[in-house]
Design an enzyme around this catalytic site. Structure first.
Site, PDB file in Angstrom:
ATOM      1  N   CYS A 138       0.711  -0.990   0.153  1.00  0.00           N
ATOM      2  CA  CYS A 138       0.388   0.183  -0.401  1.00  0.00           C
ATOM      3  C   CYS A 138       0.802   1.004  -0.375  1.00  0.00           C
ATOM      4  CB  CYS A 138      -0.581  -0.143   1.157  1.00  0.00           C
ATOM      5  SG  CYS A 138      -1.861  -1.411   1.274  1.00  0.00           S
ATOM      6  N   ARG A 167       4.963   0.681  -5.921  1.00  0.00           N
ATOM      7  CA  ARG A 167       5.023   0.095  -5.306  1.00  0.00           C
ATOM      8  C   ARG A 167       4.025  -1.350  -4.966  1.00  0.00           C
ATOM      9  NH1 ARG A 167       6.794   2.615  -0.102  1.00  0.00           N
ATOM     10  NH2 ARG A 167       5.153   1.325   1.458  1.00  0.00           N
ATOM     11  N   TRP A 218      -2.764  -2.803  -1.454  1.00  0.00           N
ATOM     12  CA  TRP A 218      -2.566  -3.915  -1.665  1.00  0.00           C
ATOM     13  C   TRP A 218      -2.960  -4.749  -1.140  1.00  0.00           C
ATOM     14  CZ3 TRP A 218       0.514  -8.308  -0.077  1.00  0.00           C
ATOM     15  CH2 TRP A 218       1.423  -8.633  -1.176  1.00  0.00           C
ATOM     16  N   ASN A 244      -1.258   1.841   5.556  1.00  0.00           N
ATOM     17  CA  ASN A 244       0.241   1.008   5.182  1.00  0.00           C
ATOM     18  C   ASN A 244       0.034  -0.043   5.992  1.00  0.00           C
ATOM     19  OD1 ASN A 244       1.910  -0.595   3.767  1.00  0.00           O
ATOM     20  ND2 ASN A 244       3.309   1.150   3.708  1.00  0.00           N
ATOM     21  N   GLY A 245       0.173  -1.358   6.458  1.00  0.00           N
ATOM     22  CA  GLY A 245       0.513  -2.419   7.145  1.00  0.00           C
ATOM     23  C   GLY A 245      -0.867  -3.200   7.426  1.00  0.00           C
ATOM     24  N   GLU A 256      20.336 -14.141  -9.158  1.00  0.00           N
ATOM     25  CA  GLU A 256      19.528 -13.103 -10.130  1.00  0.00           C
ATOM     26  C   GLU A 256      18.903 -12.863 -11.200  1.00  0.00           C
ATOM     27  OE1 GLU A 256      18.433 -10.845  -8.641  1.00  0.00           O
ATOM     28  OE2 GLU A 256      18.785  -9.321  -9.490  1.00  0.00           O
ATOM     29  N   LYS A 273      15.550 -12.560 -12.942  1.00  0.00           N
ATOM     30  CA  LYS A 273      15.331 -10.935 -13.256  1.00  0.00           C
ATOM     31  C   LYS A 273      14.619 -11.516 -14.345  1.00  0.00           C
ATOM     32  CE  LYS A 273      15.969  -7.577 -12.142  1.00  0.00           C
ATOM     33  NZ  LYS A 273      16.045  -8.058 -10.457  1.00  0.00           N
ATOM     34  N   GLU A 316      10.327 -13.130 -12.811  1.00  0.00           N
ATOM     35  CA  GLU A 316       9.840 -12.202 -12.360  1.00  0.00           C
ATOM     36  C   GLU A 316       8.831 -10.987 -13.349  1.00  0.00           C
ATOM     37  OE1 GLU A 316      11.196  -9.306  -9.502  1.00  0.00           O
ATOM     38  OE2 GLU A 316      13.713  -9.065 -10.542  1.00  0.00           O
ATOM     39  N   HIS A 361      22.833 -33.904 -10.424  1.00  0.00           N
ATOM     40  CA  HIS A 361      22.365 -34.220  -9.478  1.00  0.00           C
ATOM     41  C   HIS A 361      20.256 -34.264  -9.236  1.00  0.00           C
ATOM     42  CE1 HIS A 361      26.025 -35.513  -7.428  1.00  0.00           C
ATOM     43  NE2 HIS A 361      26.061 -33.807  -7.945  1.00  0.00           N
ATOM     44  N   LYS A 407       7.240  -3.154  -5.179  1.00  0.00           N
ATOM     45  CA  LYS A 407       8.449  -2.509  -4.564  1.00  0.00           C
ATOM     46  C   LYS A 407       8.740  -3.189  -3.358  1.00  0.00           C
ATOM     47  CE  LYS A 407      12.674  -1.039  -5.816  1.00  0.00           C
ATOM     48  NZ  LYS A 407      12.787  -1.986  -7.166  1.00  0.00           N
TER      49      LYS A 407
HETATM   50  O1  M6R Z   1      13.863  -3.227  -0.451  1.00  0.00           O
HETATM   51  P1  M6R Z   1      14.691  -4.721  -0.619  1.00  0.00           P
HETATM   52  O2  M6R Z   1      16.126  -4.440  -1.076  1.00  0.00           O
HETATM   53  O3  M6R Z   1      14.631  -5.151   0.308  1.00  0.00           O
HETATM   54  O4  M6R Z   1      14.148  -5.668  -1.612  1.00  0.00           O
HETATM   55  C1  M6R Z   1      13.957  -7.076  -1.327  1.00  0.00           C
HETATM   56  C2  M6R Z   1      13.402  -7.645  -2.717  1.00  0.00           C
HETATM   57  O5  M6R Z   1      12.310  -7.585  -2.179  1.00  0.00           O
HETATM   58  C3  M6R Z   1      13.873  -7.134  -4.645  1.00  0.00           C
HETATM   59  O6  M6R Z   1      15.530  -6.967  -4.091  1.00  0.00           O
HETATM   60  C4  M6R Z   1      13.041  -7.894  -5.032  1.00  0.00           C
HETATM   61  O7  M6R Z   1      13.910  -9.207  -4.765  1.00  0.00           O
HETATM   62  C5  M6R Z   1      13.163  -7.723  -6.127  1.00  0.00           C
HETATM   63  N1  M6R Z   1      12.007  -6.956  -6.972  1.00  0.00           N
HETATM   64  C6  M6R Z   1      13.500  -7.812  -7.370  1.00  0.00           C
HETATM   65  O8  M6R Z   1      13.845  -7.778  -8.353  1.00  0.00           O
END
Ligand code: M6R
Length: 609
Positions: free
Chosen positions: A2, A27, A73, A99-100, A483, A487, A490, A506, A604
């Protein structure tokens, strides 16, 4: 998650609220709403995108200069107009956005029902509006008292903005464990969950701490502690440029942020190098402190966790200090084995990730030193850690992190080198060679971005129909494969996995069939032949192989397609290999028509567990 915005000043609130909400879209959200102080408080809400809310507001004349807004959200209750914020108390005396998560909301609903309150939504938020109303009417001591009593009674996390029918032209706010900043501009005061929402109007902000509240008047902000006593706050300046939160002609924030990497890497390196030496004095992290570190725990989520995996290889190899890496949601519940001279490092772009923040607190409660590598200045993790090393990535808007990741890598290298130096594991020559090579990274990243775009775009469009992808490598190449795989999945929604190349046999190799996409990262000279053997095995089973490697490693026999990267020191390859991996994810997602900056279901900044 949110997002909250608010404005109280001289101008029309609705325009500022809608603009702020659109800046918080990144977000993640599924509905939106606003409340504006006219003669009465007017509320408008809509399911879906902000454009739906704008549509509803089309012929409404809202001239009020005080209001609050929200992007939701969904956590409790489906995305719907009823569940969207703002929420109101039964007689509409209290209007609130949140938010929370309120953990004990069921229990509080029961309590309020006994006093005749009824509930219209499925949210945990509605209870806050009614509980504040209840205390406001019961004790008749005004908004501050009602909010403080509510804060004492609820369990969970919250940032709230509240308008009271009997206190027009005031916005009351409070927070615990959810982000919120208050901006002071020349035309009024602003409120937001995150900096980009207010950067256009001001970069002078106040940070409100846990269990504090504030009253936002048109030209004044009064802060209160939990006892209701007023407190003084220092106005801080955010050193971010408004253009860095705009697309500036790029199609998506993600590609803009990918292209910003040479510059932000350079900025981050320069901010920690003084006269040819690493200088962490601004965060009080001295060589003496580092010398005494016996074990490191790196704790983070998502991509930041992948930086931790990369850092563990570099730190152990260079400084010979044992490093354990944990995802924050596991660390906090596993009763971690922490010893007096350990150092817990939390890596986070937002500095607000709930699990990472909780992990930091867990370490602090046990008396362990904590170091945060954070991008957002003044965020909760930055404020609570013993030491902070900031990354200078600037505002990162795309959900898929790129430039924050790259700057986190840089800070990890700097830390590894400084630690190695403090532990006397490297001599002066190695130290200055490493720094010199690190300083060449921005140019090398720039070369990849300039040279290879067409090639990567072409391969991305050929690969965009893939069902699955496997990323493999050894050592740091494995770490960066994690990573690369994230990428891709996601933002393109293609199933992908990353494996240590030696692990393939394995189990995973059974998944390889004709044309299965396998991305091999091959940079580490000590193990490259072994990775090539693994890729050969994959090829023999029909896999389609894309390799990423420097030209001194001959991958021609195994590759269906090869992306070349410049040569660098073995420790720094993740900074180069990640660039084609990001581009590949981006262009594949674009070819599949995905909303790259706002992939489905993702937020985000994950500020709830
Ligand atoms: O704000 P943060 O770096 O703590 O966030 C951690 C993860 O939520 C963040 O890296 C997430 O995996 C990204 N969307 C990946 O691209």
């Amino acid at each position: 998650m949110c997002g909250i915005v608010g404005y109280n000043g001289k101008n029309k609130a609705i325009d500022i609220l809608l603009d702020g909400l659109s800046k918080l879209e990144y977000r993640g959200y599924d509905s939106a709403g606003v409340a504006v102080q006219e003669k009465d408080i007017k509320i408008y809400k809509a399911k879906g995108k902000i454009i739906n809310l704008e549509e509803k507001l089309k012929n409404k004349k809202l001239n009020g200069t005080c209001g609050i807004g929200h992007t939701r959200w969904a956590t409790h209750g489906e995305p719907s107009e009823t569940n969207a914020h703002p929420h109101v108390s039964n007689d509409q005396s209290v209007t609130l956005v949140h938010n929370g998560i309120i953990e004990n909301y069921q229990e509080l609903i029961k309590k309020l029902q006994k006093h005749g309150y009824i509930f219209y939504s499925q949210t945990d938020t509605e209870v806050l509006a009614n509980l504040i109303d209840y205390y406001y009417k019961k004790y008749k001591n005004g908004p501050s008292d009602a909010i403080n009593r509510t804060m004492v009674r609820v369990r969970g996390s919250y940032a709230i903005a509240v308008m009271f029918k009997n206190h027009p032209d005031e916005i009351w706010v409070a927070r615990k464990d959810s982000p919120m900043i208050i901006g002071k501009g020349k035309d009024g005061v602003y409120l937001a969950s995150d900096v980009p929402a207010i950067l256009k109007y001001t970069n002078n902000v106040y940070y409100i701490d846990n269990l504090e509240s504030a009253c936002l008047k048109k030209d004044e902000i009064i802060f209160y502690d939990l006892n209701g006593d007023t407190i003084e706050k220092e106005l801080k300046v955010i050193d971010w440029d408004i253009t860095s939160a705009e697309k500036e002609g790029y199609e998506h924030f993600m590609i803009k942020e990918i292209h910003e990497q040479p510059e932000v890497i350079k900025k981050t390196i320069s901010s920690y190098i003084n006269d040819g030496s690493i200088d962490f004095t601004k965060c009080n992290l001295t060589k003496d402190i580092l010398k005494n570190v016996e074990q490191i725990y790196i704790v983070a989520c998502g991509s930041a966790y992948h930086v931790g995996v990369c850092a563990s290889y570099v730190i152990e190899d260079l400084a010979r200090v044992p490093v354990r890496v944990d995802v924050a949601s596991e660390f906090r519940y596993k009763n971690p084995l922490l010893k007096e001279n350990d150092l817990v490092i939390i890596i986070s772009q937002s500095g607000e990730t709930a699990d990472s923040l909780a992990a930091l607190r867990e370490a602090k409660n046990r008396g362990i030193k904590t170091l945060a590598i954070v991008n957002v200045v003044g965020s909760s993790i930055a404020r609570e850690a013993d030491y902070v090393l900031y990354t200078l990535a600037g505002p990162e808007i795309a959900v898929a992190t790129t430039k924050a990741f790259s700057t986190q890598l840089i800070v990890s290298y700097l830390l590894a080198i400084e630690l190695a130096c403090a532990k006397k594991q490297i001599d002066k020559e190695v130290y200055s060679d490493l720094l010199k090579e690190m300083q060449s990274l921005p140019e090398k990243v720039n070369n990849i971005l300039n040279d290879d775009l067409k090639g990567i775009q072409k391969i991305a469009s050929e690969l965009s129909s893939a069902q699955d992808a496997f990323y493999i490598g050894r050592g740091l190449d494995y770490a960066i494969s994690l990573e690369g795989s994230l990428k891709l999945k996601e933002i393109s929604y293609i199933h992908s996995e990353a494996y240590a190349a030696g692990e393939l046999k394995h189990g995973t190799i059974s998944l390889i069939e004709d044309n299965t996409l396998v991305i091999g990262v091959v940079t580490q000279e000590a193990v490259y032949e072994k990775t090539l053997s693994n890729l050969t095995e994959v090829k023999a089973r029909g896999g389609y192989i894309l390799t990423i490697s420097p030209d001194n490693i001959d991958v021609s026999k195994v590759s269906n397609y090869k992306i070349s990267i410049p040569k660098t020191n073995k420790f720094f390859y993740p900074s180069l290999t990640v660039i084609p991996l990001q581009l590949l994810g981006y262009y594949i997602a674009v070819s599949r028509g995905v909303d790259v900056d706002k992939p489905r279901n993702l937020a985000k900044s994950v500020t709830v567990e």
